[in-house]
Design a protein around this motif. Structure first.
Motif, PDB file in Angstrom:
ATOM      1  N   GLY A  46       0.828  -1.200   0.000  1.00 21.87           N
ATOM      2  CA  GLY A  46       0.000   0.000   0.000  1.00 21.87           C
ATOM      3  C   GLY A  46       0.859   1.245   0.000  1.00 21.87           C
ATOM      4  N   GLU A  47       0.248   2.384   0.158  1.00 23.01           N
ATOM      5  CA  GLU A  47       0.956   3.654   0.105  1.00 23.01           C
ATOM      6  C   GLU A  47       2.099   3.684   1.117  1.00 23.01           C
ATOM      7  OE1 GLU A  47      -1.761   6.860   0.556  1.00 23.01           O
ATOM      8  OE2 GLU A  47      -3.067   6.202  -1.075  1.00 23.01           O
ATOM      9  N   GLY A  48       3.300   3.963   0.615  1.00 23.44           N
ATOM     10  CA  GLY A  48       4.466   4.045   1.484  1.00 23.44           C
ATOM     11  C   GLY A  48       5.076   2.714   1.844  1.00 23.44           C
ATOM     12  N   GLY A  49       4.458   1.600   1.444  1.00 26.20           N
ATOM     13  CA  GLY A  49       4.963   0.278   1.774  1.00 26.20           C
ATOM     14  C   GLY A  49       5.976  -0.232   0.768  1.00 26.20           C
ATOM     15  N   LYS A  50       6.585  -1.354   1.089  1.00 23.66           N
ATOM     16  CA  LYS A  50       7.556  -1.973   0.187  1.00 23.66           C
ATOM     17  C   LYS A  50       6.886  -2.370  -1.124  1.00 23.66           C
ATOM     18  CE  LYS A  50      10.190  -6.217  -0.412  1.00 23.66           C
ATOM     19  NZ  LYS A  50      10.602  -7.510   0.176  1.00 23.66           N
TER      20      LYS A  50
END
Length: 272
Positions: A46-50
């Protein structure tokens, strides 16, 4: 070939059936949009995730937690994601090598965990992918009956165990059953054969890889011969899926199967 027109019609019909077969299921090579190796511990998506995918539902956050070969989907938002059509449960997810592997869905995306060597990857399809919408058939050399080649097949007394590599750099032990020897344009050639059920599979590259065919190799299949004669029809040579997408995990042909001639038959590059 007694009737070249009938032979050409048969090859063209087989190619058309392959086009249809490759796209009947929307989770195909043309709808692949991602391949992510999971690391031990948390792998946020998701947003900002790997793991980031442009078509995830807005504000989507979850994590795949890896412990050994145990992968769990945690903190998935209710209603935005399902596993096999149901809300996610706190249990290990089944991989592609397991019976009934799990399918994770979020919006137009579908995801599955795959095992390659000792590593686990998240494979992602998008049913709305532009590559799938733009698919207009595969590309081939013109049919040429001269590339229907008689060969002598030598069955190994003991199958040969050898190592091949895939595009991810994973090493695989592969069993080769025999070798096919033939002449093409006056050049003596041979190909190692892998067993594939009732068929033999020949994975190869040739000199057209420089400018026309997919550089990563092609393959052909034929029925196992009852004796020592078989026919290699290079008009039926097809690409490995890596020719269509960066997210496939194809094997590379063995070094012994690099043909020192141009094989201007079968499938050519899908992407220029």
């Amino acid at each position: 070939m007694s009737d070249p027109s009938r032979y050409e019609a048969r090859i063209l019909a087989q190619r058309a059936r392959r086009d249809h077969r490759l796209t009947t299921n929307p989770l195909n090579w043309f709808s692949l949009v991602g391949l992510f190796k999971l690391d031990e511990g948390d792998n946020p998506i998701g947003e900002g995730g790997k793991i980031q995918l442009a078509t995830l539902p807005g504000g989507f956050h979850a994590r795949f937690h890896l412990a050994g070969r145990d992968v769990r989907l945690l903190d998935a938002p209710g209603g935005d994601v399902t596993v096999n059509g149901n809300p996610p449960a706190d249990r290990p997810l089944r991989l592609d090598v397991d019976k009934s592997p799990d399918l994770i869905e979020a919006g137009s995306l579908a995801m599955r965990l795959i095992l390659r060597g000792e590593k686990i990857y998240l494979r992602v399809w998008d049913r709305a992918s532009a590559a799938l919408k733009d698919f207009n058939g595969l590309k081939y050399f013109p049919v040429d009956a001269a590339y229907r080649i008689p060969a002598r097949y030598t069955l190994f007394e003991t199958p040969h165990l050898s190592e091949i590599w895939d595009v991810l750099g994973t090493r695989h032990e592969t069993v080769f059953a025999g070798t096919a020897s033939f002449s093409l344009r006056g050049v003596a050639c041979s190909l190692l054969a892998q067993e594939d059920g009732d068929n033999l599979l020949f994975s190869f590259t040739d000199e057209t890889r420089v400018d026309a065919s997919y550089p990563g190799g092609r393959y052909i299949e034929c029925q196992k011969p009852r004796g020592n004669k078989l026919t290699l029809d290079f008009n039926l040579a097809v690409n490995w899926p890596c020719a269509y997408t960066d997210y496939a995990t194809c094997p590379l042909p063995p070094m012994e199967n690099r043909l020192p001639v141009r094989v201007e038959a079968g499938e050519i590059r899908y992407h220029s």
